[in-house]
Design an enzyme around this catalytic site. Structure first.
Site, PDB file in Angstrom:
ATOM      1  N   ARG A 171      -2.960   3.630   2.152  1.00 59.44           N
ATOM      2  CA  ARG A 171      -3.485   3.741   3.507  1.00 59.44           C
ATOM      3  C   ARG A 171      -2.402   4.258   4.448  1.00 59.44           C
ATOM      4  NH1 ARG A 171      -5.169  -1.358   1.516  1.00 59.44           N
ATOM      5  NH2 ARG A 171      -7.437  -1.548   1.279  1.00 59.44           N
ATOM      6  N   LYS A 194      -4.070  -4.954   2.634  1.00 56.64           N
ATOM      7  CA  LYS A 194      -4.865  -5.834   3.498  1.00 56.64           C
ATOM      8  C   LYS A 194      -4.746  -7.272   3.018  1.00 56.64           C
ATOM      9  CE  LYS A 194      -8.357  -2.643   5.277  1.00 56.64           C
ATOM     10  NZ  LYS A 194      -9.795  -2.359   5.398  1.00 56.64           N
ATOM     11  N   HIS A 215      -6.996   9.299   5.644  1.00 52.39           N
ATOM     12  CA  HIS A 215      -7.923   8.549   4.790  1.00 52.39           C
ATOM     13  C   HIS A 215      -8.724   9.485   3.884  1.00 52.39           C
ATOM     14  CE1 HIS A 215      -8.864   4.326   4.309  1.00 52.39           C
ATOM     15  NE2 HIS A 215     -10.101   4.650   3.986  1.00 52.39           N
ATOM     16  N   ARG A 264      -6.886   9.703   0.787  1.00 49.74           N
ATOM     17  CA  ARG A 264      -7.124   8.496  -0.022  1.00 49.74           C
ATOM     18  C   ARG A 264      -8.438   8.640  -0.792  1.00 49.74           C
ATOM     19  NH1 ARG A 264      -6.111   2.782  -0.336  1.00 49.74           N
ATOM     20  NH2 ARG A 264      -7.966   1.473  -0.077  1.00 49.74           N
ATOM     21  N   HIS A 320      -8.645  -2.860  -3.207  1.00 43.83           N
ATOM     22  CA  HIS A 320      -9.932  -3.384  -2.769  1.00 43.83           C
ATOM     23  C   HIS A 320     -10.101  -4.828  -3.226  1.00 43.83           C
ATOM     24  CE1 HIS A 320     -11.858   0.882  -2.445  1.00 43.83           C
ATOM     25  NE2 HIS A 320     -11.128   0.570  -1.412  1.00 43.83           N
ATOM     26  N   TYR A 369     -17.477   5.228  -4.342  1.00 45.33           N
ATOM     27  CA  TYR A 369     -17.141   6.475  -5.019  1.00 45.33           C
ATOM     28  C   TYR A 369     -18.077   6.757  -6.195  1.00 45.33           C
ATOM     29  CZ  TYR A 369     -12.949   5.957  -2.238  1.00 45.33           C
ATOM     30  OH  TYR A 369     -12.085   5.806  -1.182  1.00 45.33           O
TER      31      TYR A 369
END
Length: 279
Positions: free
Chosen positions: A138, A160, A226, A229, A252, A261
C-alpha cells in the site's frame, strides 16, 4: 452527551488506547465531520434511525456506495461503544450496514507498467513504480520504508491492524533501487525522499509521480498507487498464483477481500471455454 463528544470519547478510549492506525483515526474524524455537517452537534441520545438514513442518502449524492458503507461502520462502532458504556443512544442493532457494491478493480497490463517505468522522469520515480508493482504494498507502507529494510529482495511491512507482513521484490526493482540509492547524497533514513526537501516523500507527491508517469506513457486509465497494487494481484493470478498466498501477500484479513480479483479467474475461464468448446 453531544455527537462530537461521543466521537471524541471513542477516539480517545478505543482507537488511541488500542493503538489503531493513523488511517483509522482519519476515517473516524472524517465521519464525525460529515455527520456534524448534516445534523449539527445535537445530543447523541436524540440521534434517530431516520437521521442516519437521511444522512446516508445525502452522502450517496456525492460519494460511492462503498464509501458510505465505511462511514456507517464507523458510526456503528461509536454507537456500539456507547451501548456497552450504558450511555443513552440508539441501539447499534437498529443501524443496518449497507451492502458492499461489487467492483472490478482497474489494473494495468505488464506492458503498460513497463511503459510507465520506461517513461518515468528519473530513476527514483521508476523505482517507486516498480516497487509498488512488484510487491503489491500500500501507499502508506511504501512511505514508511527505510533504507536497508529491503534485503535479498525481502522486507517486512506493518500492514493494517499493525500486523507484520513479509513482502518481496523482483530483480528489476532491486536493480533500480541500487541505482537510486547510489545517486543519493543525503543521510536521510527514508527509502524514498523528495529531491527538493531531502525528506520522506508525502502521499500526495507519490500519487502525482504515478499519475505523471502514466500520462507520459500514454495511458488513459486513471492510475494511482493502488492501481499498481491491483495490477500486482492481477498479474499474480493470471500466472496461476494461489489465491490464499496472494491474500497473505496483500495483507488481507479475510480471503473474501481477495476475491475481488475473481474477475481474473473469470477471464481465464472464458479462454478455457473458447479453447475447448467445439461446435
Amino acid at each position: 452527551m453531544l455527537i462530537s463528544e461521543a466521537f471524541n470519547l471513542y477516539r480517545d478510549d478505543y482507537i488511541r488506547l488500542k493503538n489503531q492506525s493513523r488511517r483509522t483515526e482519519e476515517t473516524h474524524e472524517t465521519c464525525k465531520k460529515l455527520l456534524l455537517q448534516y445534523l449539527e452537534d445535537k445530543p447523541i441520545e436524540c440521534l434517530t434511525l431516520s437521521d442516519i438514513r437521511e444522512w446516508c442518502n445525502d452522502l450517496a449524492k456525492t460519494r460511492a456506495t462503498n464509501s458510505v458503507r465505511v462511514y456507517v461502520i464507523r458510526l456503528r462502532a461509536v454507537i456500539s461503544y456507547l451501548n456497552i458504556r450504558d450511555i443513552p443512544c440508539i441501539k447499534v442493532e437498529l443501524i443496518p450496514v449497507p451492502a458492499r457494491e461489487a467492483t472490478v478493480p482497474v489494473y494495468l497490463t505488464e506492458s503498460e507498467v513497463d511503459a510507465m517505468i520506461a517513461c518515468a522522469y528519473n530513476v527514483r520515480n521508476a523505482f517507486v513504480i516498480s516497487l509498488l508493482y512488484s510487491s503489491g504494498i500500500r501507499l502508506s507502507e511504501l512511505i514508511s520504508l527505510n533504507r536497508g529494510q529491503i534485503v535479498d529482495r525481502r522486507f517486512t511491512v506493518m500492514g493494517k491492524g499493525r500486523k507484520p507482513r513479509l513482502c518481496f521484490i523482483d530483480s528489476r526493482t532491486e536493480h533500480l533501487m541500487e541505482q537510486y540509492l547510489k545517486s543519493r547524497k543525503d543521510h536521510n533514513s527514508a527509502l524514498i525522499v523528495s529531491f527538493e526537501h531531502k525528506d520522506r516523500m508525502t502521499a500526495t507527491n507519490i500519487q502525482l509521480l504515478v499519475r505523471n508517469s502514466a500520462a507520459r506513457a500514454g495511458i488513459t486509465k486513471k492510475v494511482t498507487p493502488h492501481t499498481l497494487r491491483h495490477s500486482f494481484a492481477t498479474n499474480f493470478l493470471r500466472n496461476n498464483g494461489n489465491m490464499r498466498y496472494l491474500s497473505a501477500m496483500l495483507g488481507h484479513a479475510s480471503l473474501d477481500t481477495t476475491m475481488m480479483y475473481a474477475h481474473v479467474v473469470d477471464h481465464d475461464l472464458q479462454k478455457q471455454y473458447e479453447k475447448y468448446h467445439t461446435i
